[in-house]
Design an enzyme around this catalytic site. Sequence first.
Site, short mmCIF file in Angstrom:
data_model
loop_
_atom_site.label_atom_id
_atom_site.label_comp_id
_atom_site.label_asym_id
_atom_site.label_seq_id
_atom_site.Cartn_x
_atom_site.Cartn_y
_atom_site.Cartn_z
N TYR A 215 -3.64 12.46 1.09
CA TYR A 215 -3.08 11.49 0.10
C TYR A 215 -1.78 12.19 -0.49
O TYR A 215 -0.71 11.84 -0.40
CB TYR A 215 -4.10 11.07 -0.83
CG TYR A 215 -3.56 9.99 -1.80
CD1 TYR A 215 -3.84 8.63 -1.53
CD2 TYR A 215 -2.56 10.26 -2.93
CE1 TYR A 215 -3.21 7.66 -2.50
CE2 TYR A 215 -2.22 9.11 -3.88
CZ TYR A 215 -2.59 8.05 -3.61
OH TYR A 215 -2.09 7.09 -4.56
N ASP B 236 -4.21 0.52 -9.47
CA ASP B 236 -5.42 0.29 -9.76
C ASP B 236 -5.99 0.09 -11.04
O ASP B 236 -6.64 -0.94 -11.34
CB ASP B 236 -6.44 1.54 -8.89
CG ASP B 236 -6.30 1.72 -7.69
OD1 ASP B 236 -5.49 0.76 -7.15
OD2 ASP B 236 -6.75 2.71 -7.18
N GLY C 277 -16.10 4.97 -3.33
CA GLY C 277 -15.47 5.46 -2.02
C GLY C 277 -15.13 4.40 -1.23
O GLY C 277 -14.76 4.74 -0.13
N GLU D 226 0.78 -1.39 0.06
CA GLU D 226 -0.04 0.22 0.01
C GLU D 226 0.74 1.19 0.01
O GLU D 226 2.00 1.41 0.79
CB GLU D 226 -0.78 -0.02 1.14
CG GLU D 226 -2.23 0.64 0.92
CD GLU D 226 -2.91 -0.42 -0.10
OE1 GLU D 226 -3.18 -0.04 -1.06
OE2 GLU D 226 -3.57 -1.21 0.55
N THR E 67 2.76 2.09 -2.24
CA THR E 67 4.21 1.91 -2.60
C THR E 67 4.23 2.09 -4.38
O THR E 67 5.20 2.27 -4.62
CB THR E 67 4.64 0.37 -2.45
OG1 THR E 67 3.65 -0.61 -2.75
CG2 THR E 67 4.96 0.23 -0.94
N ASP E 68 3.12 2.16 -4.84
CA ASP E 68 2.87 2.17 -6.39
C ASP E 68 3.71 3.35 -6.94
O ASP E 68 4.47 3.64 -7.91
CB ASP E 68 1.54 1.90 -6.86
CG ASP E 68 0.70 2.90 -6.43
OD1 ASP E 68 0.62 3.44 -5.42
OD2 ASP E 68 -0.47 2.99 -7.23
N SER F 219 -11.48 0.93 -5.78
CA SER F 219 -11.10 1.21 -7.11
C SER F 219 -12.22 1.22 -7.99
O SER F 219 -12.18 1.08 -9.27
CB SER F 219 -9.82 0.53 -7.75
OG SER F 219 -9.34 0.94 -8.78
N SER F 220 -13.31 2.18 -7.75
CA SER F 220 -14.55 2.25 -8.71
C SER F 220 -14.14 3.14 -9.59
O SER F 220 -14.69 3.01 -10.71
CB SER F 220 -15.67 2.71 -7.82
OG SER F 220 -15.53 3.99 -7.14
N SER F 221 -13.48 4.13 -9.43
CA SER F 221 -12.82 5.21 -10.57
C SER F 221 -12.10 4.49 -11.52
O SER F 221 -12.24 4.59 -12.71
CB SER F 221 -11.97 6.25 -9.86
OG SER F 221 -10.96 5.97 -9.31
#
Length: 388
Positions: free
Chosen positions: A223, A174, A124, A37, A39-40, A128-130
Site C-alpha cells: 500500500y 473510511d 481485515g 479506489e 483515489t482518496d 474498514s473495521s479499523s
Amino acid sequence: MTGHVPPVQRALAMHRERWGAPDVLSRAPGRVNLIGEHTDYNDGFVLPMAIEFDTVVALSRAQRSSPSTVISEVFGEALLDDEREPIPTAHWAAYVFGVSHLLRGHGISIGRWRCTIATDVPVGASLSSSAALEVAMARALLHLAGESWGATATAELCQRVENEVVGMPCGIMDPLISAGAVPGHASLIDCRSLDMGPRRLPDGTVIAILDTMTRRELVDSAYGDRRASCERAARWLSVAALRDAELHELERMPAELAVERRRARHVITENERTLAAADAMEAGDAEALGALMNAGHVSLRDDYEVSGPALDAMVRIAHASPGCIGARMTGGGFAGCAVALVAADAADDFAGEVQKGYRAVSGRDASVWLSLPAEGASLIDSIERHTA
C-alpha cells in the site's frame, strides 16, 4: 440473521459483567466502497456507503489510580496509559490508544476510562473495521467529555490515528463515511474539500459484499509503495496531487517511470469513473453504474496491481451469476472483499451461485452479505432498553 445477538447487546453485556452499566454507548458502521479506489490519498473522488455492520463501544469513567482498560470480544484485554510510552503500533489496541492520545492533544480528556468493544464488521476484509472502531471510540470519548464534533473533524482525527499512530498512510474516506453517512445513500466524497454528496442506489438494486475469506495486513503490504509512486508521478507532472493531472500528460513521462505512469493512469481514470458513477446514480442508471464498476476492477488489476487471484476469481464468478449488473474488488486490495451491484429480485439466487462457484474454484466458503446503505456513527440513546 436468526439467533444473532447485536453488537450493542454484546458490548453492554461484557461491560455490565465486568464493571456495571456504562456511561455511554456509541456505534459506527463499516463501509464498502462502490467505486473510487486509491483515489482518496490523491485528493480525488470516492463513492462509498456505510454498511449494516456496526462496531459498538460501551464506555465509562474509571478511578484515576489505574490505567484505562479496554476489552474486545475479538482480541481480549489491554491496559492503556496516555501518560507513559504508547502501545506498540502493531498491537490491536493502538487504534483505541491513538484516539484517546490525539484527543488529549486537543485538550480533551476524561481521565481514566474503561470500555468494552463488540463488532459485526469482519476484521481485515476491506470493510474498514479499523475506522469503525476509531470513530465509535471518538464519539464515546467526546460525548463523555461534553464535546460535540462533526463528522469531518472526527474523521480527520481518526485519519491521524492511522497515519501517525498505526503507521498506515491511508486517506480519509473510511473514517469520513463511517462518521457521516446519510441513511439510505452512498456518498460522493471530494477528498480535497471533504464535501459529501448523497447518492441513492438505482431502483431495484442492492449491494452484495463478497468475502473471499482471504486476509492481508495493509501496513505490511505494498500500500505504501503505491502511495509513494503516486507522489513521485505528481511531482514529475508538477501538480499538487494526481487529482489535478490530465490523462494526456502521462504521455510525456519517461520509460523509467513506467510504473508511476500506470499508477497515475489508474488514479486519473478512476476519478473520471467515480464522477460518472455518481451521475449514473443520480439518473438511476444501474447498467451504467455496473459498467463503470467493471472497468474499475480492470484498472485496479492491471494498472494499480492491487487485486489478487481470489479477488479476480470472485469478480469473474459474480459476473456469471444471476442478477449481477457490475462487480469489482473493493478496499485496499490484495485480499478481502469484492462488491457487486445486483438486481434485488435476483439477489438470493446471486448469493447462492456465488458461494457455490467460489467453493468450486477455491475450496473456500465465501460469505455473501446483501446490504442497503446504512446510517453513519451515532450515540445509542437508551442503555436501559438494551437487555444484556
